[in-house]
Design an enzyme around this catalytic site. Sequence first.
Site, PDB file in Angstrom:
ATOM      1  N   THR A  88      36.392  10.581 -26.244  1.00  0.00           N
ATOM      2  CA  THR A  88      35.546  10.258 -26.926  1.00  0.00           C
ATOM      3  C   THR A  88      34.379  10.387 -25.649  1.00  0.00           C
ATOM      4  OG1 THR A  88      36.636   8.997 -27.780  1.00  0.00           O
ATOM      5  CG2 THR A  88      34.736   7.974 -27.632  1.00  0.00           C
ATOM      6  N   VAL A  90      30.582   8.914 -23.551  1.00  0.00           N
ATOM      7  CA  VAL A  90      29.452   8.416 -23.639  1.00  0.00           C
ATOM      8  C   VAL A  90      28.442   8.657 -23.636  1.00  0.00           C
ATOM      9  CG1 VAL A  90      29.248   6.102 -21.739  1.00  0.00           C
ATOM     10  CG2 VAL A  90      31.338   7.085 -21.657  1.00  0.00           C
ATOM     11  N   ILE A 124      37.588   9.669 -21.276  1.00  0.00           N
ATOM     12  CA  ILE A 124      36.417   9.434 -21.563  1.00  0.00           C
ATOM     13  C   ILE A 124      35.530   9.935 -21.015  1.00  0.00           C
ATOM     14  CG2 ILE A 124      34.406   7.735 -21.065  1.00  0.00           C
ATOM     15  CD1 ILE A 124      36.845   6.406 -23.381  1.00  0.00           C
ATOM     16  N   LYS A 125      34.221  10.832 -21.615  1.00  0.00           N
ATOM     17  CA  LYS A 125      33.750  11.584 -21.748  1.00  0.00           C
ATOM     18  C   LYS A 125      32.505  11.424 -20.795  1.00  0.00           C
ATOM     19  CE  LYS A 125      33.334  15.766 -24.146  1.00  0.00           C
ATOM     20  NZ  LYS A 125      32.582  16.613 -25.161  1.00  0.00           N
ATOM     21  N   ILE A 126      32.070  12.010 -20.167  1.00  0.00           N
ATOM     22  CA  ILE A 126      30.448  12.049 -18.778  1.00  0.00           C
ATOM     23  C   ILE A 126      30.266  13.026 -18.650  1.00  0.00           C
ATOM     24  CG2 ILE A 126      30.112  10.559 -16.917  1.00  0.00           C
ATOM     25  CD1 ILE A 126      32.753   9.028 -17.410  1.00  0.00           C
TER      26      ILE A 126
END
EC number: 2.2.1.2
Length: 316
Positions: A88, A90, A124-126
């Site tokens: 998911t 950011v 967490i995708k960044i």
Amino acid sequence: MNQLDALKQYTTVVADTGDFKQLAQFQPQDATTNPSLILKAVQKPEYAPLLKDCVTRWHGRAIDELMDRLIVRFGCEILSIIPGRVSTEVDARLSFDTAATVARAERIVELYQAEGLHIDRVLIKIAATWEGIQAARQLEQRGIHTNLTLLFSFAQAVACGQAKVQLISPFVGRIYDWYKKQAGANWDEAAMAGANDPGVQSVRAIYNHYKHFGIGTEVMGASFRNTGQIVALAGCDLLTIAPELLAQLAASNAPVARVLDPEAARRVALQPVQYDEAGFRYALNADAMATEKLAEGIRAFAADAAKLEQLMQAAA
């Protein structure tokens, strides 16, 4: 055996989609989403109620919180179908703000936990900017696992390895797009396919570096234009693939041989590489393709996040 099942012998197959109703037929282990995929999904009639429900249920909350609640809702639906993890993202507008990225990531994780989901099922995708990588370093130290995306260069991969991030998503198709556009009429599709594809070569170099030096970060090839690129990376830790290409793999019985192998990578003669901030920025700047594609990717994800906000405000 079809190509999809053959690929699963060597590589963890991940579905790259927000359209979770398509997931079951391909039986992926994990799934990835991004603002563009969520935007695409909520514009379909079958997913519009999710957006409306989110806006109604949390009426009066700040738009950025509503956005996070919507993407977590999609993530929860996906996790009810797959056995593994969902990525998911950011908000890409925070790509150059380490503290804000950390805060947003922590909120996303808290929203998942409030739904009863374990933190280990969420990545967490960044965006793999310097600031994003440092945010990921902090999050990993706090037990929040990350997926560094929009990764187009060896320097980005090295810095992610140094930060001990859980997983990186080196892009294949967008690298291919850049070189094809640069070559123009001189591009030879057949000669630049498979092992000669510049996007494939980028992922192979990163994979070999990680395995050779015992770097634990997982490599998940992403952004594919054709099944040839996917098959050329058989053996990569993970590959995240759009439903259209998953369907093509499932429909083909052509052979799939393992290409990437950790033991073979350990035998390759490689020199250790490390980057501090100045070295990272210089290396990225020296790579025109990576610089342009990273900037373009952030702009595109940011624009789609803004469009998603507009849809939510209109539904309020």
